[in-house]
Write an enzyme that holds these catalytic residues in place. Structure first.
Site, PDB file in Angstrom:
ATOM      1  N   ASN A 123     -39.856  67.340  56.687  1.00 11.18           N
ATOM      2  CA  ASN A 123     -40.177  66.217  55.816  1.00 11.18           C
ATOM      3  C   ASN A 123     -39.297  66.341  54.574  1.00 11.18           C
ATOM      4  O   ASN A 123     -39.302  67.380  53.910  1.00 11.18           O
ATOM      5  CB  ASN A 123     -41.670  66.321  55.471  1.00 11.18           C
ATOM      6  CG  ASN A 123     -42.199  65.152  54.670  1.00 11.18           C
ATOM      7  OD1 ASN A 123     -42.053  65.122  53.454  1.00 11.18           O
ATOM      8  ND2 ASN A 123     -42.823  64.202  55.344  1.00 11.18           N
ATOM      9  N   LYS A 167     -41.245  57.676  56.938  1.00 16.09           N
ATOM     10  CA  LYS A 167     -42.706  57.656  56.789  1.00 16.09           C
ATOM     11  C   LYS A 167     -43.136  56.583  55.803  1.00 16.09           C
ATOM     12  O   LYS A 167     -42.745  56.605  54.630  1.00 16.09           O
ATOM     13  CB  LYS A 167     -43.173  59.033  56.317  1.00 16.09           C
ATOM     14  CG  LYS A 167     -44.688  59.164  56.255  1.00 16.09           C
ATOM     15  CD  LYS A 167     -45.095  60.616  56.190  1.00 16.09           C
ATOM     16  CE  LYS A 167     -46.587  60.787  56.073  1.00 16.09           C
ATOM     17  NZ  LYS A 167     -46.937  62.215  55.951  1.00 16.09           N
ATOM     18  N   GLY A 186     -57.731  61.522  55.312  1.00 14.78           N
ATOM     19  CA  GLY A 186     -58.984  61.797  56.016  1.00 14.78           C
ATOM     20  C   GLY A 186     -59.568  60.564  56.687  1.00 14.78           C
ATOM     21  O   GLY A 186     -59.016  59.457  56.582  1.00 14.78           O
ATOM     22  N   CYS A 229     -41.787  58.925  47.338  1.00 16.28           N
ATOM     23  CA  CYS A 229     -41.418  59.552  46.061  1.00 16.28           C
ATOM     24  C   CYS A 229     -40.982  58.490  45.052  1.00 16.28           C
ATOM     25  O   CYS A 229     -40.392  57.487  45.415  1.00 16.28           O
ATOM     26  CB  CYS A 229     -40.239  60.503  46.256  1.00 16.28           C
ATOM     27  SG  CYS A 229     -40.536  61.720  47.522  1.00 16.28           S
ATOM     28  N   SER A 244     -47.294  66.560  57.719  1.00 11.29           N
ATOM     29  CA  SER A 244     -46.634  67.171  56.568  1.00 11.29           C
ATOM     30  C   SER A 244     -47.610  67.428  55.420  1.00 11.29           C
ATOM     31  O   SER A 244     -48.432  66.593  55.082  1.00 11.29           O
ATOM     32  CB  SER A 244     -45.522  66.240  56.084  1.00 11.29           C
ATOM     33  OG  SER A 244     -44.924  66.765  54.929  1.00 11.29           O
TER      34      SER A 244
END
Ligand SMILES: Cc1cc2nc3c(=O)[nH]c(=O)nc-3n(C[C@H](O)[C@H](O)[C@H](O)COP(=O)(O)OP(=O)(O)OC[C@H]3O[C@@H](n4cnc5c(N)ncnc54)[C@H](O)[C@@H]3O)c2cc1C
Ligand SMILES: Cc1cc2nc3c(=O)[nH]c(=O)nc-3n(C[C@H](O)[C@H](O)[C@H](O)COP(=O)(O)OP(=O)(O)OC[C@H]3O[C@@H](n4cnc5c(N)ncnc54)[C@H](O)[C@@H]3O)c2cc1C
Ligand SMILES: Cc1cc2nc3c(=O)[nH]c(=O)nc-3n(C[C@H](O)[C@H](O)[C@H](O)COP(=O)(O)O)c2cc1C
Ligand SMILES: Cc1cc2nc3c(=O)[nH]c(=O)nc-3n(C[C@H](O)[C@H](O)[C@H](O)COP(=O)(O)O)c2cc1C
Ligand code: FES
Ligand code: FES
Lengths: 314, 258, 314, 258
Positions: A99, A165, A217, A130, A21
């Site tokens: 998502n 998630k 990453g 969030c 996402s």
């Protein structure tokens, strides 16, 4: 080699490689470059009930082995998503994972209800990173009770396969995983980004417009593997692992740590076709480590599979 | 159509201290419009966006004029003819050509100058008047392509912050003069954001003002929403526009500068 | 340029570059290679009341931009430290910071009391990332109340300048920082490592003998800067920042984020003289960004120094 | 005395497939004892520990014989004469020479073979008898330095797992034979840990058995406690020993294998 992955509520991925996402847009953006139907799935960028504006720029900053982003969940809302983006994705032949985001429990439920009515949605991914604006802005994903409530509300709102998630910014993501499992989540996806910051020495201020940003990453791969490994030992539902994957070899590591499938994010910016390349290389990479299917690799490094050797000296 | 390409460097020059121009052989990139850009793999996590300084459709060649500012541009500038670059492009929207009957002026600063040169190359001879080119730099050493613009027949006006060449000061003064004498003129500008903000302010009320912006990018193709700047979307509502796909060239009335 | 840093209770560092705990041994190990007296200070590896054996090998594993370690706080105990190691360090002319560890509040206090009696200790650094064995193994650093109790006990045990070292594995390290400040900590050091894991595909198990390990190195720099930046806005006591520093430029970033001094760890393994090189380059690097002293750079990127510009669009 | 050095590669050879031997010019490293090692900067976060395969005090040269197993050794193996390496050394404790009147045998596997060769070079001619060298490998292609040992007058016995050269099987069988016929013999072994564990088991009760171990390292100089293996410290208590400074060469009675 059979690459397909069967997940709860009939969700089938043709292979375990899913676009993460926020790194693959809302669907059509990469269509010139990627054969989207070759991917196991696509998780679209977070979708909220109403449009969200996102953070001021700059929104990305490179770090060693990593990328900071402060996009701030900009999106044009669930109605625009259903009208403009979903039709494209629905016809690509990939699993469409939406998502979903919200600032209150009710907002999450609203998006879920809206998407339940729309054909072409394969699954929901509940992003609980969030801030909960009713509870002083603390993230839903940082508290098991909050995470439980959001999951329960989304479950009420929709019968779609649902994954939650996890945020890695807590001492024990496994505790959150247990909470969402008991609230009805079918799957876990992990991990979201770690909160980081960069300094712009020239402007003498934080580099990102949003001050802090999410680190993704290869730099975060060890943290992602740890979360997957811990969660896999605490819940029974399948895990979609992610964080820093750039090669088929990385995918095997996530499978061995307990993931049933993976998502691939940041590397797509540099190498848009990397996900397809990984799909192509995965069978050989699995064979190289002695696995003759995806399923065989899942959890191969977990203590339960290692017959108690776990804490022995090497 | 966006392509993922491996393209050879066929020529390399050093037009100014700290600057390198690389010619690439690529039929796909040579279909670009001036103002479009390419995203190039270097050593970092992200590609680097670079505009085209020259677009030679006939010979299937483009050039990129780089200023070395960090690791990515340093790596690129060190590559030699024969090297294959991993390039994605052409990306973004280019400039629209000037209206046939209108005068035009180009305002450039730093690495904003190269795409303007590509524009004059493409349209220089098909327009009402030879364009005026206003180039600004901190120091004369950083001025790019002055002789090349003159060779195409442009009127070139130069400003430097330190007065080492042309007028001392910014591009504002010569631009004001030009705007006064060309009430219906169009402006094409590319350079640092404060410069573009000046151009937008000075040209307020005019049409056909094109500004090419820079922003830090993630994906380069519209997917990540990293490269945004404040502006007005299609609906006319204030919000964020993507430099990579909504731009990098915008009409000045689309943009919000504070 | 004046590089010395004045810290609480008379602690003076001749420059802001301190060797990070666990990466510079107990003192003499690097003496052939490093002029220890040129460093601002040395924080020795964690010292406990009794010897700790540490974890089974392998204990290190490289990751992209980072290093995982599961040393497990092996040390030969405070008595052996005072007898064998401290005398060497005491005579080097650097500030000697003793990193202290324990499995109970009482253990921390015991080490502190023992070290308070010993000449040559410049300061204590309380490592609260240890598992609290009385409370089910949860880390002292993950709970503000636990962190408070440990800090208070060490404060009781000793009048030495005391810093408490924060774990980044919590949603808000600033909350822990506030707790230890109110318990009497003179300084904060941050950050310790993030919990990660690597998979050894060949042996089909976690790569490290200790299963999980602590992630250090440039990969974690953005997280470290975020913690320093947040803590600097929540406490009044000085911060010693660390995490992924490899250059003088990194040091300036930590100072601008609010650190008064820094510690340098992982990079020493590859470049043992890097700390000395950073000390030599720091004046030029500060000048380059417009600072004429260390002090001037401290907090330069904090909102308070930026006159409300903080959240404006670029 | 440990040095931080920049030393030139003066020669490079490929003695076996996937293996490279690099000669370095360095008076400091040439003071090393066989079994000592150096820690070399490659591209990763950590240095890479490599033993010396040859130590030439007279000419101030040492050599390293590398097997390419990952990124670090691949980088090193790709370096050419003239390149300067960033090397820390000499590190650790080397082998003690055999007692003048005792027979000795060397048991090596894989990249454990090179330091044994350095040992024979150093002592080969000063001892009671020519040493026996037992070399084991998975396949004959992976055998190192066989001709060189023979040239020094050693009796060389070879075992391969797949029987492609010498006896099929591990080094255990020839070692047992040698131990039977040399009741007072000393053994020097270097190679994979399971091989060293066998040697320790088979030589139990003997003295003068030296084993050189490998472990993943952090600092290479005793500071980080990364490179430990189980053993008995000076106090005789079981605990962890550091391969980098307490070893890499240990007396077998110091070590605990499970
Ligand atoms: C549409 C567009 C066209 C451009 N055309 C040219 C050109 O023709 N010639 C030229 O020399 N430069 C051009 N630039 C700027 C160029 O992209 C940056 O100078 C370059 O990315 C810097 O990378 P670096 O690794 O050398 O520097 P670093 O400072 O190390 O880069 C770090 C990060 O910052 C980003 N970055 C830094 N500066 C900029 C910038 N000004 N704009 C966007 N990203 C930036 C990099 O992509 C990278 O993510 C253009 C930028 C954009 C957006
Ligand atoms: C005292 C000592 C002497 C050695 N002498 C030689 C020699 O003469 N010739 C030779 O070819 N090799 C030798 N080795 C092994 C050599 O250090 C490793 O093969 C090398 O570090 C692998 O690095 P890489 O980047 O190629 O592999 P990778 O697998 O990518 O390395 C990843 C990490 O593992 C470590 N590592 C991997 N294997 C080993 C190992 N067996 N021992 C220690 N660390 C390891 C690396 O240092 C690095 O941290 C020696 C090891 C030790 C400890
Ligand atoms: C630019 C960007 C935007 C992202 N947006 C979202 C998002 O909207 N919702 C979400 O759940 N995760 C988002 N993520 C997190 C990724 O989905 C993923 O969890 C994370 O990047 C780790 O994977 P990676 O290291 O492969 O990128 C975003 C990541 C990036 C880099
Ligand atoms: C091998 C190793 C051992 C460490 N041991 C300790 C320790 O004993 N006590 C402690 O507080 N921190 C310890 N740390 C953490 C470091 O002091 C430091 O907080 C961390 O490594 C981040 O800094 P760096 O990225 O510069 O290494 C250790 C780190 C490493 C790499
Ligand atoms: S760079 Fe990703 S949307 Fe523009
Ligand atoms: S490698 Fe650090 S103690 Fe041996």
């Amino acid at each position: 080699m059979k690459l397909s992955v069967n997940l709860p509520r009939g969700l089938v991925l043709k292979n375990p490689i899913v676009a993460a996402s926020g790194t693959f847009g809302f669907g059509p953006e990469y269509k010139d470059l990627v054969n989207i139907g070759d991917l196991g799935g696509v998780s679209v960028k977070g979708v909220s009930p109403e449009p969200w504006p996102g953070n001021p720029p700059p929104r990305v900053w490179e770090t060693t082995g990593g990328l900071l982003n402060s996009i701030g969940l900009q999106n044009h809302g669930v109605e625009a998503f259903c009208a403009h983006d979903l039709p494209f994705l629905r016809d690509t032949g990939t699993a469409v994972i939406v998502n979903i985001i919200g600032h209150t429990v009710e907002e999450y439920q609203r998006v879920a209800e809206r998407l339940a009515k729309e054909p072409g949605v394969s699954a929901l991914e509940v992003n609980i990173s969030c801030p909960n604006i009713k509870q002083g802005g603390m993230s839903f994903g940082h508290d098991p009770d909050q995470a439980y409530l959001v999951t329960q509300a989304v479950r009420k709102g929709s019968d779609l396969p649902m994954m939650v998630k996890l945020s890695p910014n807590v001492p024990s993501p496994a505790v959150i995983a247990e909470a969402v499992q008991s609230a009805g989540a079918d799957m876990i996806s992990a991990i979201n980004t770690l909160v980081g910051l960069a300094i712009d020495k020239e402007r003498r201020r934080p580099a990102l417009g949003g001050t802090t940003g999410g680190l993704s990453g290869p730099a975060i791969k060890p943290i992602a593997l740890r979360v997957v490994y811990e969660v896999a030992q605490r819940v029974k539902i399948p895990i979609i692992g992610m964080g820093g994957i750039t090669t088929a070899s990385d995918v095997v590591e996530f499978l061995m740590a307990g993931a049933h499938a993976v998502m691939v994010g940041t590397v797509t910016f540099q190498y848009p076709r990397r996900m397809q390349e990984i799909v192509a290389q995965l069978p050989d990479e699995l064979l190289r480590w002695g696995f003759s299917s995806v399923q065989e690799a899942v959890g191969a490094a977990l203590p339960s599979k290692r017959g108690g050797l776990f804490d022995a000296l090497t | 159509m966006i392509h993922l390409l491996r393209v050879p460097i066929i020529r390399r020059e050093e037009p100014a201290p700290g600057h390198v121009e690389l010619w690439l052989q690529s039929p796909e990139l040579a279909t670009s419009t001036p103002g479009q850009f390419a995203d190039v793999v270097t050593e970092g996590m992200l590609r680097r966006p670079i505009s085209f300084s020259r677009i030679d459709r006939a010979n299937h060649q483009v050039a990129m004029l780089l200023q070395v500012v960090g690791d990515g541009t340093r790596w690129l500038a060190a590559q030699r003819p024969g090297t294959m670059l991993d390039v994605m492009g052409p990306l973004g929207n280019g400039f629209l050509p000037p209206a046939p009957a209108r005068d035009w002026c180009l305002v450039g600063g730093g690495v904003g100058i190269p795409p303007l040169y590509a524009a004059v190359q493409a349209w220089g001879t098909h327009t009402a008047s030879r364009p005026t080119v206003i180039l600004g730099a901190r120091d004369q050493q950083l001025l790019l392509l002055v002789d090349e613009f003159q060779a195409l027949g442009c009127v070139v006006e130069i400003t430097t912050d330190n007065g080492t060449r042309g007028r001392r000061g910014t591009v504002e003064a010569p631009l004001c003069d030009w705007l006064d004498s060309h009430p219906d003129g169009q402006v094409y500008a590319c350079g640092p954001t404060p410069m573009l903000a000046s151009v937008a302010r000075l040209t307020q009320g005019r049409t056909g003002i094109f500004l090419a912006l820079e922003q830090r990018m993630g994906c380069g193709i519209g997917a990540c929403l990293a490269c945004v700047i404040p502006g007005y979307g299609v609906s006319g509502q204030a919000g964020y526009l993507r430099v990579c796909t909504d731009g990098p060239v915008f009409r000045s009335e689309e943009l919000i500068f504070e």
